[in-house]
Each structure stands twice: as structure tokens, then as C-alpha cells.
Design a protein around this motif. Structure first.
Motif: not given
Length: 342
Positions: A51-55, A125-126, A154-155, A196-197
Motif C-alpha cells: 500500500a501507498v498510504f499518505v499520512p 485512498g485516491a 473523505p476525499n 476496505s475503508h
């Protein structure tokens, strides 16, 4: 010689761990976190979705875990996501052929045969995708093959679920118009959509719009643990009807009926969710989605090297070798064959 059943996993946050370490950690051998190449070899880990997850951006952390974080600034999200993506490609380049970014099902099957670790580039997440989808087209050419529309915030495309317990996932509206178009483009390109999420209204929007199997890479059964991160029976039925699948999450807070974050949780709790999901979905539609390096694991499992102990627990609960191979990797291969373009 590795005699373990190869395990292909639906989710890890190892790139985030390495990115956050500021070059003080290594994928190839490490005493930190849950996954490195040495421990992966010991546990029969054949690869999975990286996963590439942006904190959250500095200063944008919510006041408490029950609140949804704010939307990320696009420029920050894109810069961070590209840095983490480049990190995966550097791991591949430095691995001397031991790690390969998988872009086709043939890549994964070849990796399982040759003991090469296959890494799927997944965006959790996009947030780094622009509403005109220029970045999505470029990232697909680079190797992006799996996308979660949202993390638990949200995005521009939809809404996620907060980490409240107990709570149901029916929180907020469905996908935005841009989210609808994102689903259509992912179908066209052959990018797997991860549920998921995503909140419940968004889930049903994807179920209505998508022509691909419905997949939740790292979620569990809501009937056994009433977290909004888990899936209701009605959602599970829709996944079954689409011939999709669910990757069982090993995070103790999504396993336990009381939702407690207690590492003393036994591996039998993982088995309980596997059994429930197999009964609801069928043996061909359940796999593993560990959440390694992103969640609290049962002590009995520990890290990726402990995966054989999970398989032994499932054997003790009555799963035969053919069923274990399906859970371990064959079901992921099956659903990706139905989702990706060759």
C-alpha cells in the motif's frame, strides 16, 4: 528449501514504515515492523498488495481516533504518494531479482513458482488522483493495479469510515460524481477497486457501477466484530454474488467481539473470521489481508515469519491442504484474473 504453502497477502503498510523511517530501516533485513525479505522467506510470504498510504499532513491529525481526518491537500498527497511509489521501485531494483513489481497475473504465478516476491502497487485512498484522472493514467502505466477509493477520511471521490467501536459502516453519503467516474475508469483500465475503508453508501455505489468482482482486501465480518471497518452480512452477500473476495485482516481490534486492541488475542480469532467468511462466501472467495506494518498483530503470530502458525491453526480447525492453498494464494490469483487486463 521452503516447504511452506506460499502466501499472497491482500494488504501491508511496509512502504509507509520504510518511508517514515527516513532511511534508517531496510526492506531486506530489519528488526523493525512486520515484514522484511528475510522474514518473508522464513514465513513463506510470496508477496501481496503493497500500500501507498499518505499520512495526514503535519498539523492535520484529528483530535481523537473517532474523528475523520480532513481531506489532504492534493499537492502534498501527490508528492508523498510518488515518493512512496519510487521507494517500491528502488526496492525492486536493489533486490537482485528477488522482488518484482507485479503488473500481470502471470507475474504473480511466475513469482510463486520461482520464489520471487511479487509486489502489487496499491494506493490506499485516491487522494493523489486528480479529478481529470491524468495521474491515474500515468500511474497505471507505471504499475498501479489496485486502488482503494478512500482511506478512513473523505476525499474528492467519497467518504471513509472512522475507527469508532461499536458502530456500523452506514456513515455519510455515497460516492461523488468524480467517484462514479473513477469506478468506470478503473474498470476500463483493469485496476482492482478495494472496498476496505469505504463507507456503506459508497460500497453500494461501487456494487451498482462496477463490472468487476467486489473485493475488500483487508476487512473482517461485522457479525463477529461490530467495527465499521468490517463487512455486514448484506455486503458479504453482494461480494459473493459478484464472485469477489475478502482478505481477512489480522488486526486484533477488527477480530475481537469487544474491539479491544489486545495483542494477547489468539490466532483462533483469525480462524473464527475465516470460518464465518467461508461459510458466507464460499471457500473460493476468502484470503488473507494481514495489515502487516499498519496494525496490532496477535502475539501468537508476531510478524510475517509467523504465517505458518496461522496455517497450522486453520488446519486444526479442519481446513485441508487444498482449502489452505486457496486461502493462501489461489483465491487472490483467481479474482485478479477476473479483474486485470492482460
Amino acid at each position: 528449501m521452503n516447504l511452506h504453502i506460499p502466501i499472497f497477502d491482500g494488504h501491508n503498510d511496509t512502504l509507509l514504515r520504510l518511508f517514515a523511517s527516513k532511511h534508517n530501516d531496510s526492506f531486506f533485513e530489519s528488526s523493525q515492523g512486520h515484514i522484511d525479505l528475510a522474514r518473508a522467506r522464513a514465513g513463506g510470504f510470496a508477496g501481496g498488495f503493497f500500500a501507498v498510504f499518505v499520512p495526514p499532513a503535519p498539523g492535520e491529525q484529528p483530535a481523537n481516533d473517532d474523528d475523520l481526518p480532513e481531506r489532504l491537500p492534493f499537492a502534498y498527497a501527490l508528492e508523498t504518494a510518488l515518493a512512496m511509489t519510487a521507494l517500491l521501485f528502488r526496492i525492486e531494483a536493489q533486490s537482485a531479482g528477488q522482488v518484482r513489481v507485479a503488473r500481470t497475473v502471470d507475474d504473480i504465478e511466475h513469482g510463486i513458482r520461482t520464489n520471487t516476491l511479487s509486489a502489487i502497487l496499491h494506493f490506499e485512498g485516491a487522494d493523489a488522483i486528480d479529478p481529470e484522472f491524468h495521474t491515474l493514467e500515468v500511474l497505471y502505466r507505471a504499475g498501479l493495479r489496485s486502488l482503494g477509493i478512500v482511506w478512513s477520511r473523505p476525499n474528492a471521490f467519497g467518504w471513509g469510515v472512522p475507527f469508532r467501536f461499536p458502530h456500523d459502516p452506514d456513515i455519510g453519503p455515497g460516492l461523488t460524481e468524480a467517484g462514479h467516474e473513477l469506478v468506470r475508469i478503473c474498470n476500463r483500465l483493469g485496476i482492482m477497486i478495494d472496498l476496505s475503508h469505504l463507507n456503506e453508501a459508497g460500497f453500494w455505489d461501487v456494487a451498482r457501477l462496477s463490472s468487476a468482482p467486489l473485493v475488500a482486501t483487508h476487512s473482517n465480518a461485522y457479525a463477529l466484530c461490530p467495527s465499521p471497518r468490517n463487512l455486514t452480512d448484506r455486503q458479504l452477500d453482494a461480494i459473493r454474488e459478484s464472485d469477489g473476495m475478502v482478505g481477512v485482516n489480522f488486526h486484533v481490534g477488527f477480530l475481537r467481539r469487544d474491539g479491544r486492541r489486545d495483542a494477547a488475542t489468539p490466532l483462533d480469532a483469525v480462524a473464527e473470521h475465516v470460518i464465518y467468511l467461508v461459510e458466507r462466501l464460499g471457500i473460493d472467495r476468502v484470503g488473507f489481508g494481514s495489515d502487516f506494518d499498519g496494525a496490532l498483530m496477535p502475539h501468537e503470530l508476531g510478524d510475517v515469519a509467523g504465517l505458518p502458525r496461522l496455517l497450522e491453526t486453520l488446519r486444526r480447525h479442519g481446513f485441508d491442504e487444498a482449502s489452505l492453498r486457496k486461502l493462501a494464494h489461489e483465491n487472490w490469483v483467481r479474482v485478479l484474473k477476473k479483474t486485470w487486463r492482460r
